[in-house]
Design a protein around this motif. Structure first.
Motif, PDB file in Angstrom:
ATOM      1  N   LEU A   1      -8.877  19.295  14.096  1.00 48.93           N
ATOM      2  CA  LEU A   1      -9.004  20.510  13.514  1.00 48.93           C
ATOM      3  C   LEU A   1      -9.529  21.636  14.294  1.00 48.93           C
ATOM      4  O   LEU A   1      -9.490  22.806  13.540  1.00 48.93           O
ATOM      5  N   GLY A   2     -10.033  21.425  15.416  1.00 52.01           N
ATOM      6  CA  GLY A   2     -10.629  22.392  16.227  1.00 52.01           C
ATOM      7  C   GLY A   2     -12.219  22.410  15.861  1.00 52.01           C
ATOM      8  O   GLY A   2     -12.525  22.178  14.616  1.00 52.01           O
ATOM      9  N   ASP A   3     -12.971  23.086  16.818  1.00 57.21           N
ATOM     10  CA  ASP A   3     -14.261  23.462  16.349  1.00 57.21           C
ATOM     11  C   ASP A   3     -14.848  22.137  16.291  1.00 57.21           C
ATOM     12  O   ASP A   3     -16.045  21.927  14.981  1.00 57.21           O
ATOM     13  N   GLU A   4     -14.724  20.903  16.769  1.00 60.80           N
ATOM     14  CA  GLU A   4     -15.288  19.766  16.723  1.00 60.80           C
ATOM     15  C   GLU A   4     -15.036  19.010  15.216  1.00 60.80           C
ATOM     16  O   GLU A   4     -16.027  18.250  14.927  1.00 60.80           O
ATOM     17  N   GLN A   5     -14.122  19.471  14.877  1.00 58.90           N
ATOM     18  CA  GLN A   5     -13.632  19.013  13.501  1.00 58.90           C
ATOM     19  C   GLN A   5     -12.628  18.030  13.669  1.00 58.90           C
ATOM     20  O   GLN A   5     -11.454  18.093  14.331  1.00 58.90           O
ATOM     21  N   THR A   6     -12.639  16.643  12.970  1.00 59.54           N
ATOM     22  CA  THR A   6     -11.532  15.580  13.080  1.00 59.54           C
ATOM     23  C   THR A   6     -11.297  15.119  11.618  1.00 59.54           C
ATOM     24  O   THR A   6     -12.208  14.822  11.182  1.00 59.54           O
ATOM     25  N   LEU A   7     -10.213  14.755  11.230  1.00 60.27           N
ATOM     26  CA  LEU A   7     -10.042  14.212  10.065  1.00 60.27           C
ATOM     27  C   LEU A   7      -8.992  12.993  10.253  1.00 60.27           C
ATOM     28  O   LEU A   7      -8.027  12.964  11.183  1.00 60.27           O
ATOM     29  N   ARG A   8      -9.654  11.864   9.639  1.00 57.68           N
ATOM     30  CA  ARG A   8      -8.845  10.594  10.062  1.00 57.68           C
ATOM     31  C   ARG A   8      -8.619   9.807   8.581  1.00 57.68           C
ATOM     32  O   ARG A   8      -9.407   9.185   8.064  1.00 57.68           O
ATOM     33  N   PRO A   9      -7.359  10.080   8.103  1.00 57.52           N
ATOM     34  CA  PRO A   9      -6.762   9.255   6.794  1.00 57.52           C
ATOM     35  C   PRO A   9      -6.320   7.916   7.316  1.00 57.52           C
ATOM     36  O   PRO A   9      -5.807   7.572   8.747  1.00 57.52           O
ATOM     37  N   LEU A  10      -6.379   7.335   6.354  1.00 56.90           N
ATOM     38  CA  LEU A  10      -5.977   5.666   6.453  1.00 56.90           C
ATOM     39  C   LEU A  10      -5.405   5.255   5.199  1.00 56.90           C
ATOM     40  O   LEU A  10      -5.927   5.577   3.982  1.00 56.90           O
ATOM     41  N   ALA A  11      -4.155   4.508   5.377  1.00 59.21           N
ATOM     42  CA  ALA A  11      -3.464   3.996   4.112  1.00 59.21           C
ATOM     43  C   ALA A  11      -3.160   2.517   4.321  1.00 59.21           C
ATOM     44  O   ALA A  11      -2.613   2.213   5.534  1.00 59.21           O
ATOM     45  N   GLU A  12      -3.545   1.714   3.454  1.00 58.02           N
ATOM     46  CA  GLU A  12      -3.002   0.194   3.715  1.00 58.02           C
ATOM     47  C   GLU A  12      -2.582  -0.310   2.247  1.00 58.02           C
ATOM     48  O   GLU A  12      -3.182  -0.270   1.265  1.00 58.02           O
ATOM     49  N   ILE A  13      -1.323  -1.051   2.100  1.00 57.16           N
ATOM     50  CA  ILE A  13      -0.716  -1.833   1.144  1.00 57.16           C
ATOM     51  C   ILE A  13      -0.474  -3.058   1.412  1.00 57.16           C
ATOM     52  O   ILE A  13       0.117  -3.371   2.618  1.00 57.16           O
ATOM     53  N   ALA A  14      -0.744  -4.183   0.577  1.00 55.79           N
ATOM     54  CA  ALA A  14      -0.442  -5.559   0.879  1.00 55.79           C
ATOM     55  C   ALA A  14       0.062  -5.991  -0.314  1.00 55.79           C
ATOM     56  O   ALA A  14      -0.491  -5.914  -1.362  1.00 55.79           O
ATOM     57  N   TYR A  15       1.097  -6.948  -0.300  1.00 53.44           N
ATOM     58  CA  TYR A  15       1.586  -7.603  -1.396  1.00 53.44           C
ATOM     59  C   TYR A  15       1.558  -9.054  -1.280  1.00 53.44           C
ATOM     60  O   TYR A  15       2.132  -9.855  -0.053  1.00 53.44           O
ATOM     61  N   PHE A  16       1.348  -9.804  -2.112  1.00 57.27           N
ATOM     62  CA  PHE A  16       0.945 -11.434  -2.088  1.00 57.27           C
ATOM     63  C   PHE A  16       1.840 -12.049  -2.914  1.00 57.27           C
ATOM     64  O   PHE A  16       1.397 -12.011  -4.268  1.00 57.27           O
ATOM     65  N   ILE A  17       2.935 -12.898  -2.302  1.00 52.97           N
ATOM     66  CA  ILE A  17       3.588 -13.658  -3.366  1.00 52.97           C
ATOM     67  C   ILE A  17       2.930 -15.050  -3.328  1.00 52.97           C
ATOM     68  O   ILE A  17       2.753 -15.725  -2.538  1.00 52.97           O
ATOM     69  N   HIS A  18       2.803 -15.368  -4.778  1.00 54.44           N
ATOM     70  CA  HIS A  18       2.000 -16.710  -5.047  1.00 54.44           C
ATOM     71  C   HIS A  18       0.595 -16.665  -4.238  1.00 54.44           C
ATOM     72  O   HIS A  18       0.352 -17.544  -3.503  1.00 54.44           O
ATOM     73  N   GLU A  19      -0.097 -15.774  -4.622  1.00 56.94           N
ATOM     74  CA  GLU A  19      -1.782 -15.324  -4.167  1.00 56.94           C
ATOM     75  C   GLU A  19      -2.261 -16.743  -4.143  1.00 56.94           C
ATOM     76  O   GLU A  19      -2.504 -17.288  -5.227  1.00 56.94           O
ATOM     77  N   ASN A  20      -3.017 -17.269  -3.073  1.00 50.94           N
ATOM     78  CA  ASN A  20      -3.837 -18.413  -3.220  1.00 50.94           C
ATOM     79  C   ASN A  20      -3.251 -19.827  -3.804  1.00 50.94           C
ATOM     80  O   ASN A  20      -3.789 -20.663  -4.121  1.00 50.94           O
ATOM     81  N   GLY A  21      -1.719 -19.463  -3.637  1.00 54.51           N
ATOM     82  CA  GLY A  21      -0.973 -20.740  -4.051  1.00 54.51           C
ATOM     83  C   GLY A  21      -0.888 -20.827  -5.449  1.00 54.51           C
ATOM     84  O   GLY A  21       0.074 -21.765  -6.040  1.00 54.51           O
ATOM     85  N   TYR A  22      -1.173 -20.044  -6.089  1.00 52.32           N
ATOM     86  CA  TYR A  22      -0.890 -19.965  -7.710  1.00 52.32           C
ATOM     87  C   TYR A  22       0.554 -19.311  -8.037  1.00 52.32           C
ATOM     88  O   TYR A  22       1.129 -18.630  -7.002  1.00 52.32           O
ATOM     89  N   GLY A  23       1.110 -19.155  -9.284  1.00 49.49           N
ATOM     90  CA  GLY A  23       2.355 -18.780  -9.439  1.00 49.49           C
ATOM     91  C   GLY A  23       2.158 -17.230  -9.754  1.00 49.49           C
ATOM     92  O   GLY A  23       3.412 -16.626  -9.637  1.00 49.49           O
ATOM     93  N   LYS A  24       1.172 -16.653  -9.865  1.00 53.51           N
ATOM     94  CA  LYS A  24       1.102 -15.110  -9.872  1.00 53.51           C
ATOM     95  C   LYS A  24       1.132 -14.427  -8.475  1.00 53.51           C
ATOM     96  O   LYS A  24       0.586 -14.783  -7.751  1.00 53.51           O
ATOM     97  N   ASP A  25       1.713 -13.455  -8.462  1.00 53.09           N
ATOM     98  CA  ASP A  25       1.658 -12.274  -7.147  1.00 53.09           C
ATOM     99  C   ASP A  25       0.631 -11.328  -7.383  1.00 53.09           C
ATOM    100  O   ASP A  25      -0.012 -11.122  -8.575  1.00 53.09           O
TER     101      ASP A  25
END
Length: 394
Positions: free
Chosen positions: A281-305
Motif C-alpha cells: 500500500l506504500g509508506d511501509e504499509q502491507t496488507l496480507r489476506p488469506l483464505a482457505e476452505i477444506a471439505y472432508f468426506i467421511h471425516e475421521n472415517g465416520y459417515g458424516k462429512d
C-alpha cells in the motif's frame, strides 16, 4: 479378489523399489556431474554449506478468562537441521520442543509436560526438477496451518493437517520465473507436491523429557495402515520475495486420501483450496489476506462429512503488525452447533544490537469447540535463528 496379505506384500515391494531408485538416482546424479567444474571463485556465492540450522523460539503465556480459567506458560523451539552430503543428497530433521500433554484445566501450568520430538526426519535427493524425501515427512496439504496470522490464527487449521507421517514425498518444479530485479524481485513458482504415507508407529512418535507415548494404530481411525496407503497431491502457485515470504498471488489446491486400517471404517477423502497474497500500500504499509476452505468426506472415517473455513487478514505498518482471523468447522448432520473461532492479535517487531530482531504479540481468542465456549488472552515472544557451517558441503 486381492487379499490383505498380498496387498501388503505389493506395497512393501513398491516402497523398497522407490527406496532403491533413490539410492541409484543419487549415484547417477553424482556420476552425471560434468568433468569441467567452475572455479571456487565462480561458485562461492552458490556454495551449499555442509550443515545449516534455522528455526524459531517462542515463550508464550495463555490465560483463560472465566471462573475455571486455565493459565499456561510454556516454550516452543523448532530447529530445522540440514546436512548436505552432496549437491544432490541431504539429510533433514525438523525437531520440536513444546508441551506434549494437555494442561491441567483450572490450574496454572508453568513449563508443564515439555517434550522434544522429531516432526520430520528424512533423506532428501534432488534429481533434475524433482526433490524427493523418504522417511518421516509432512505431507503437503493445508496453508493456514503455517500461514494464518496471529497467535491463535492457525488453531483450527492445525487440527486437519497430518504431520509427522512415514512415507515418500516428491516436489516437481514445473516452472520458475523472476519478476523485477534487486531487492524488489519476486520469484513465481509452480510445483506439484505428491506423497504416500501412513501414521508413524515407530519409537520416533515418542518424545524426550516428557514421554507422550508411542503411537498405536487405535489412536487414529484413518491414516493408520501398516504400510503407506494414504496419499496427498497438491498444485502450488507461489509468488515469493527475496526473504522467501509471500510477496504476491499465491494459491494451492489439494486432494488427500486418509486410508482406514479397519475394513468397517470408511476412508477419508479431503479437498482443499487456499489463496493468499501481499498488497503493498506504500509508506511501509502491507496488507496480507488469506483464505482457505477444506471439505472432508467421511471425516475421521465416520459417515458424516464436514467442512472448515479460515479467513485471515494482516496489516503491517513498519514494525507494527495487527491481524484478525475467523474460522469455522461444521460436521454436517451433527446434533451440536458448528465450532468457530474469532481471534485478533497486535504486535511489534523490535531490533537491538544485543538480541537482533524479535517480535512481541498480544492476542485474544473467542472460540466454541464441541459446544464449549472459551475466551483466552495470550502474550508471545518470538525470535528466529539461523546458523550454517562456513565450509561447503561434501
Amino acid at each position: 479378489m486381492t487379499t490383505v496379505s498380498s496387498r501388503r506384500i505389493t506395497l512393501l515391494a513398491m516402497t523398497s523399489l522407490l527406496a532403491g531408485c533413490l539410492c541409484q538416482a543419487a549415484n547417477a546424479a553424482d556420476a552425471a556431474a560434468p568433468d569441467e567444474q567452475p572455479s571456487q571463485e565462480d561458485t562461492a556465492d552458490e556454495a551449499v554449506p555442509l550443515i545449516a540450522i534455522e528455526g524459531s523460539g517462542e515463550l508464550q503465556m495463555d490465560a483463560g478468562i472465566g471462573n475455571n480459567g486455565t493459565t499456561s506458560l510454556y516454550a516452543t523451539v523448532e530447529p530445522e537441521v540440514t546436512v548436505n552430503l552432496s549437491d544432490a543428497f541431504r539429510l533433514f530433521g525438523h525437531f520440536v520442543y513444546e508441551p506434549v500433554l494437555d494442561p491441567i484445566e483450572g490450574e496454572t501450568n508453568v513449563f508443564r509436560s515439555q517434550g522434544f520430538y522429531a516432526q520430520e526426519l528424512y533423506a532428501g535427493l534432488t534429481v533434475g526438477q524433482a526433490k524427493f524425501a523418504l522417511g518421516k515427512i509432512n505431507p503437503v496439504f493445508g496453508v493456514a496451518t503455517d500461514e494464518a496470522p496471529g497467535i491463535y490464527g492457525a488453531d483450527f487449521a492445525g487440527n486437519y493437517d497430518f504431520k509427522g507421517a512415514l512415507g515418500l514425498g516428491v516436489k516437481f518444479f514445473l516452472s520458475e520465473d523472476t519478476i523485477g530485479s534487486g531487492d524488489d524481485a519476486l520469484t513465481v513458482k509452480q510445483t506439484i507436491d505428491a506423497s504416500i504415507f501412513t501414521a508413524d508407529p515407530s519409537v520416533l512418535s515418542r518424545s524426550l523429557f516428557t514421554d507422550r507415548g508411542q503411537f498405536h494404530w487405535q489412536d487414529y481411525r484413518v491414516g493408520n495402515t501398516d504400510l503407506p496407503e494414504s496419499f496427498a497431491l497438491a498444485y502450488v502457485y507461489s509468488t515469493l520475495n527475496a526473504d522467501d515470504e509471500v510477496g504476491g498471488p499465491t494459491g494451492r489446491i489439494a486432494l488427500r486420501r486418509l486410508a482406514a486400517r479397519a475394513s468397517n471404517v470408511s476412508d477419508e477423502w479431503d479437498l482443499l483450496a487456499a489463496g493468499q497474497t501481499a498488497i503493498d500500500l506504500g509508506d511501509e504499509q502491507t496488507l496480507r489476506p488469506l483464505a482457505e476452505i477444506a471439505y472432508f468426506i467421511h471425516e475421521n472415517g465416520y459417515g458424516k462429512d464436514a467442512a472448515s473455513v479460515t479467513l485471515g487478514l494482516e496489516f503491517q505498518q513498519g514494525d507494527w503488525i495487527t491481524s484478525a482471523v475467523a474460522a469455522a468447522h461444521d460436521r454436517f448432520g451433527a446434533s451440536g452447533p458448528a465450532d468457530y473461532m474469532l481471534t485478533a492479535s497486535f504486535g511489534r517487531i523490535f531490533k537491538t544490537d544485543m538480541t537482533g530482531e524479535f517480535r512481541v504479540d498480544a492476542a485474544y481468542s473467542n472460540a466454541r469447540v464441541d459446544g464449549v465456549e472459551t475466551n483466552v488472552v495470550g502474550l508471545r515472544l518470538h525470535k528466529n535463528f539461523s546458523w550454517q557451517s562456513s565450509g561447503p558441503g561434501l
